[in-house]
Design a protein around this motif. Structure first.
Motif, short mmCIF file in Angstrom:
data_model
loop_
_atom_site.label_atom_id
_atom_site.label_comp_id
_atom_site.label_asym_id
_atom_site.label_seq_id
_atom_site.Cartn_x
_atom_site.Cartn_y
_atom_site.Cartn_z
N VAL A 42 5.41 -11.68 0.24
CA VAL A 42 5.16 -10.85 1.51
C VAL A 42 5.67 -11.33 2.50
O VAL A 42 5.55 -10.90 3.80
CB VAL A 42 3.45 -11.01 1.65
CG1 VAL A 42 2.78 -10.51 0.64
CG2 VAL A 42 2.85 -12.63 1.99
N ILE A 43 6.66 -12.09 2.66
CA ILE A 43 7.52 -12.56 3.78
C ILE A 43 8.74 -11.89 4.06
O ILE A 43 8.98 -11.30 5.08
CB ILE A 43 7.73 -14.11 3.67
CG1 ILE A 43 6.43 -14.76 3.52
CG2 ILE A 43 8.63 -14.53 5.14
CD1 ILE A 43 6.46 -16.52 3.37
N ALA A 44 9.66 -11.51 3.11
CA ALA A 44 11.02 -11.24 3.40
C ALA A 44 10.76 -9.69 3.81
O ALA A 44 10.06 -8.93 3.27
CB ALA A 44 11.72 -11.38 1.86
N GLY A 45 11.46 -9.61 4.98
CA GLY A 45 11.32 -8.19 5.59
C GLY A 45 9.96 -7.57 6.01
O GLY A 45 9.88 -6.36 6.55
N ALA A 46 9.24 -8.61 6.39
CA ALA A 46 7.82 -8.38 6.83
C ALA A 46 7.72 -8.15 8.32
O ALA A 46 8.49 -8.87 9.10
CB ALA A 46 7.12 -9.60 6.27
N ARG A 47 6.83 -7.40 8.81
CA ARG A 47 6.22 -7.44 10.09
C ARG A 47 5.29 -8.58 10.14
O ARG A 47 4.27 -8.29 9.72
CB ARG A 47 6.04 -6.06 10.67
CG ARG A 47 7.29 -5.02 10.54
CD ARG A 47 6.69 -3.72 10.51
NE ARG A 47 5.98 -3.32 9.37
CZ ARG A 47 5.45 -2.43 8.89
NH1 ARG A 47 5.46 -1.36 9.60
NH2 ARG A 47 4.88 -2.22 7.60
N VAL A 48 5.28 -9.43 11.02
CA VAL A 48 4.24 -10.57 11.17
C VAL A 48 3.74 -10.54 12.55
O VAL A 48 4.49 -10.69 13.69
CB VAL A 48 5.10 -11.83 10.78
CG1 VAL A 48 4.14 -13.28 10.90
CG2 VAL A 48 5.78 -12.02 9.50
N GLY A 59 4.50 -18.59 12.97
CA GLY A 59 5.34 -17.16 13.09
C GLY A 59 6.79 -17.68 13.02
O GLY A 59 7.75 -16.90 12.50
N VAL A 60 7.33 -18.81 13.60
CA VAL A 60 8.75 -19.25 13.49
C VAL A 60 9.21 -19.46 12.04
O VAL A 60 10.27 -19.05 11.81
CB VAL A 60 8.59 -20.19 14.30
CG1 VAL A 60 10.33 -21.00 14.16
CG2 VAL A 60 8.72 -19.79 16.03
N GLU A 61 8.02 -20.07 11.21
CA GLU A 61 8.59 -20.27 9.90
C GLU A 61 8.66 -18.86 9.30
O GLU A 61 9.73 -18.92 8.34
CB GLU A 61 7.26 -21.05 9.03
CG GLU A 61 7.63 -21.50 7.76
CD GLU A 61 8.53 -22.61 7.58
OE1 GLU A 61 9.12 -22.76 6.70
OE2 GLU A 61 8.46 -23.70 8.48
N SER A 62 7.99 -18.08 9.37
CA SER A 62 8.18 -16.65 8.58
C SER A 62 9.55 -16.27 9.10
O SER A 62 10.20 -15.66 8.27
CB SER A 62 6.95 -15.73 9.32
OG SER A 62 5.68 -16.23 8.97
N GLY A 63 10.00 -16.38 10.41
CA GLY A 63 11.19 -15.74 10.92
C GLY A 63 12.25 -16.62 10.23
O GLY A 63 13.43 -15.89 9.66
N SER A 64 12.24 -17.74 9.93
CA SER A 64 13.23 -18.48 9.28
C SER A 64 13.33 -18.12 7.78
O SER A 64 14.46 -18.04 7.35
CB SER A 64 12.61 -20.34 9.28
OG SER A 64 13.91 -20.72 8.57
N ARG A 65 12.12 -17.83 7.28
CA ARG A 65 12.20 -17.23 5.94
C ARG A 65 12.45 -15.62 5.85
O ARG A 65 12.26 -15.44 4.41
CB ARG A 65 10.80 -17.82 5.18
CG ARG A 65 10.75 -19.29 5.25
CD ARG A 65 9.20 -19.51 4.63
NE ARG A 65 8.96 -20.72 4.78
CZ ARG A 65 8.71 -21.79 3.70
NH1 ARG A 65 8.59 -21.22 2.36
NH2 ARG A 65 8.26 -22.91 3.58
N GLY A 66 12.89 -15.23 6.68
CA GLY A 66 13.30 -13.74 6.39
C GLY A 66 12.46 -12.67 6.79
O GLY A 66 12.79 -11.56 6.67
N ALA A 67 11.54 -12.86 7.72
CA ALA A 67 10.66 -12.02 8.25
C ALA A 67 11.49 -10.88 9.19
O ALA A 67 12.39 -11.37 9.87
CB ALA A 67 9.57 -12.31 8.98
N GLN A 68 11.11 -9.55 9.13
CA GLN A 68 11.85 -8.66 10.06
C GLN A 68 11.81 -9.03 11.26
O GLN A 68 12.59 -8.72 12.30
CB GLN A 68 11.58 -7.32 9.41
CG GLN A 68 12.20 -6.28 10.37
CD GLN A 68 11.61 -4.80 10.05
OE1 GLN A 68 11.43 -4.54 8.86
NE2 GLN A 68 11.40 -3.90 10.87
#
Length: 209
Positions: A42-48, A59-68
């Motif tokens: 659920v992380i890659a390309g996600a809106r978080v 949130g920063v971790e999510s961005g590092s892992r490919g969140a949109q």
């Protein structure tokens, strides 16, 4: 010291909020949480959306892992300043503005969100003194802004009761890590899938842990 665990910024130290105002998610819990979210895909390309963001670590971790795109929501001036520094850090590593900081209380932020605003992954880590009716009220407002197949993660004290889930949201898993308990929920669509088609436990759409 907290850090970005994996992804484009893996190993990079993050700025922490000084003092005891916030209760940061430990790296141990964060690593376990993101391992599970990776399994949910659920992380890659996600809106978080990271509510009560503190330092913005999740949130920063999510961005590092490919969140949109990542929205950090924090009302305290000192903490939102730290959020901005950490957002600038990961945005610089990524070479684009992925993480945006909103200095706002959570309830007004959700009230102002456009009717069409929808997030794929939401972190809700309210301060422990916020009692369960307050948490339930935020979840009620949030329910209108969840994308299909989204995941909501609520972090509370292990001694806190299960949050009161609103109509349109259901818990599918929980996990205890020492003094911290994580609750995982998803949008609930009645009769959307037959019981025989439910995935195995510990994945979105099933009861686990």
């Amino acid at each position: 010291m907290t850090r970005i665990i994996a992804g484009a910024g893996g190993g990079t130290p993050l700025t922490a909020v000084p003092g005891s105002l916030t209760r940061p998610t430990t790296d141990r819990v964060k690593e376990a949480l993101f391992s599970r979210l990776d399994a949910f895909d659920v992380i890659a390309g996600a809106r978080v959306l990271d509510l009560y963001a503190g330092s913005g670590s999740l949130g920063v971790e999510s961005g590092s892992r490919g969140a949109q795109a990542v929205d950090l929501v924090e009302s305290d001036a000192k903490a939102s300043g730290v959020c901005q520094r950490n957002a600038d850090l990961i945005n610089g590593i990524l070479g684009r503005k992925t993480v945006t900081v909103h200095r706002s209380r959570v309830e007004p932020f959700l009230d102002r969100a456009a009717e069409t605003a929808a997030w794929d992954l939401v972190f809700l880590d309210p301060p422990y003194p916020l009692e369960e009716p307050g948490v339930s009220s935020v979840l009620q407002k949030l329910a209108a802004h969840l994308a299909p197949g989204s995941v909501v993660v609520v972090e509370r004290s292990s001694r806190s009761p299960e949050p009161g889930w609103p109509d349109g949201m259901t818990r599918f898993a929980e996990k205890k890590y020492g003094e911290t308990r994580l609750w995982f929920a998803e949008p609930f669509v009645p009769d959307a899938i037959a019981a025989d088609d439910l995935p195995e436990a510990d994945a979105p759409g099933s009861q686990g842990d």
